[in-house]
Design an enzyme around this catalytic site. Structure first.
Site, mmCIF file in Angstrom:
data_model
loop_
_atom_site.group_PDB
_atom_site.id
_atom_site.type_symbol
_atom_site.label_atom_id
_atom_site.label_comp_id
_atom_site.label_asym_id
_atom_site.label_seq_id
_atom_site.Cartn_x
_atom_site.Cartn_y
_atom_site.Cartn_z
ATOM 1 N N PHE A 146 0.819 -1.209 0.000
ATOM 2 C CA PHE A 146 0.000 0.000 0.000
ATOM 3 C C PHE A 146 0.855 1.262 0.000
ATOM 4 O O PHE A 146 1.823 1.384 0.754
ATOM 5 C CB PHE A 146 -0.906 -0.010 1.232
ATOM 6 C CG PHE A 146 -1.856 1.140 1.313
ATOM 7 C CD1 PHE A 146 -2.967 1.211 0.498
ATOM 8 C CD2 PHE A 146 -1.632 2.168 2.226
ATOM 9 C CE1 PHE A 146 -3.853 2.273 0.576
ATOM 10 C CE2 PHE A 146 -2.519 3.234 2.315
ATOM 11 C CZ PHE A 146 -3.629 3.284 1.485
ATOM 12 N N ASN A 182 -3.691 2.931 9.902
ATOM 13 C CA ASN A 182 -4.458 3.325 8.726
ATOM 14 C C ASN A 182 -5.022 2.011 8.175
ATOM 15 O O ASN A 182 -4.478 1.439 7.243
ATOM 16 C CB ASN A 182 -3.558 4.021 7.701
ATOM 17 C CG ASN A 182 -4.309 4.415 6.445
ATOM 18 O OD1 ASN A 182 -5.532 4.326 6.380
ATOM 19 N ND2 ASN A 182 -3.587 4.836 5.424
ATOM 20 N N PRO A 183 -6.104 1.515 8.784
ATOM 21 C CA PRO A 183 -6.598 0.175 8.450
ATOM 22 C C PRO A 183 -7.404 0.175 7.159
ATOM 23 O O PRO A 183 -7.748 1.239 6.622
ATOM 24 C CB PRO A 183 -7.508 -0.140 9.649
ATOM 25 C CG PRO A 183 -8.076 1.208 10.009
ATOM 26 C CD PRO A 183 -6.949 2.195 9.778
#
Length: 354
Positions: free
Chosen positions: A152, A266-267
């Site tokens: 990510f 920051n799931p």
């Protein structure tokens, strides 16, 4: 096994634009953050563009090349065509930004090797690869981090999340120093859940020199990249990196490091129904599990909140990045789980007002 008293006194919600369009790299989505605290593929079209520059072949300057590839990207429907071209040319010339190049470098003809490198990188961008992956690195806070798919890509709004954690730690220390009889303040222990490239964890380590961080991610590619970035930045001695998913079993292992001062994450919080609308850059290259938060976007958020009381110090805090729709949903969920004794403390909007 030690277990702190479960009284969570504050929780912050940071709302921001998830998957915001980074300069010349990513598509537009809607993200956000949440903070808690506890106290007592695509085939590009062929382009037949001509080099529209004053210099002859082989004498193209940086400005000429940027203009040329901007038109190629634009013709092939590549988002942020100008920014993409500038980032690639700047990278090949050893600069962070095109604007940082001086007049001499802007008007000096590029070498054949530089043209070749720009061509190779631009071909990747034509395949809708995000600029961060094309360059293999990206800046976050004051750090330059290695980037590679499918890990990510950290968004600029998440820098605000880091700043809020730093502000909270600073306020705690200022409050203690103002006492008539200040007590020693232990160095903070920070847990990042879903570390990805290590952007959050390593930024906090660099800003808080005495801190220690536990960083965990369920994906081996993310764990490996965090470890690589930690070594490159010489921060490896203060970070413990775990290849684990967030769960009750992993929480037991985390207790070995003692109670936590900050849980930061920051799931995945994109609503599942919104996943299909994400841009090609994301859908083709990034780890979609790092984005998909389930039907309500709260699958991982709920797990973190459930585990937080058993991990935090009495004065601990939790900071989460969430969707703008989540603060009310989180508050309702907490009311339905009073045994956690968690309270929504504050909502913070990002620099886009989301």
């Amino acid at each position: 096994m030690w277990k702190p008293e479960t009284v969570l006194e504050k929780m912050r919600c940071l709302t921001h634009q998830l998957l915001r369009r980074l300069p010349g790299l990513l598509p537009h989505c809607v993200p956000g953050w949440l903070s808690l605290s506890r106290s007592s593929i695509f085939s590009p079209k062929q382009s037949s563009l001509r080099q529209s520059c004053s210099a002859g072949p082989g004498l193209m300057t940086a400005t000429d090349v940027v203009n040329y590839w901007q038109e190629v990207f634009k013709t092939n429907g590549i988002p942020e065509a100008r920014e993409s071209s500038e980032y690639i040319v700047s990278f090949v010339l050893g600069a962070k930004t095109f604007q940082s190049l001086n007049s001499r470098r802007l008007h000096t003809p590029l070498t054949a090797e530089q043209h070749e490198q720009i061509q190779q990188l631009s071909n990747k961008r034509l395949e809708r690869m995000p600029v961060q992956y094309v360059l293999g690195e990206w800046d976050f806070q004051d750090l330059t981090l290695k980037m590679r798919p499918p890990v990510f890509i950290p968004r600029p709004e998440t820098e605000d999340l880091v700043s809020l954690v730093l502000e909270d730690e600073s306020q705690k220390r200022a409050k203690n120093s103002g006492l008539c009889f200040p007590v020693p303040v232990p160095d903070p222990v920070i847990l990042e859940i879903g570390c990805g490239s290590g952007a959050i964890a390593l930024s906090l380590l660099s800003k808080l020199p005495q801190s220690r961080v536990i960083a965990m991610d369920k994906e081996k590619a993310a764990v490996d990249l965090t470890r690589e970035n930690a070594h490159r930045l010489r921060l490896q001695d203060r970070i413990h990196i775990l290849h684990r998913d967030v769960s009750y079993s992993s929480a037991k292992e985390l207790l070995l490091w003692g109670p936590i001062d900050f849980i930061v994450s920051n799931p995945p919080y994109v609503f599942h129904e919104d996943m299909a609308s994400l841009d090609a850059e994301i859908l083709c290259y990034e780890d979609l599990d790092a984005l998909d938060g389930g039907d309500d976007g709260m699958r991982v958020i709920k797990t973190i909140l459930s585990l937080a009381p058993s991990l935090l110090k009495d004065s601990g805090s939790v900071f989460l990045e969430v969707d703008p729709r989540h603060p009310d949903m989180v508050e309702n969920w907490l009311r339905a789980h009073p045994n956690l004794l968690l309270v929504l403390h504050a909502i913070h909007k990002d620099f886009c007002g989301k």
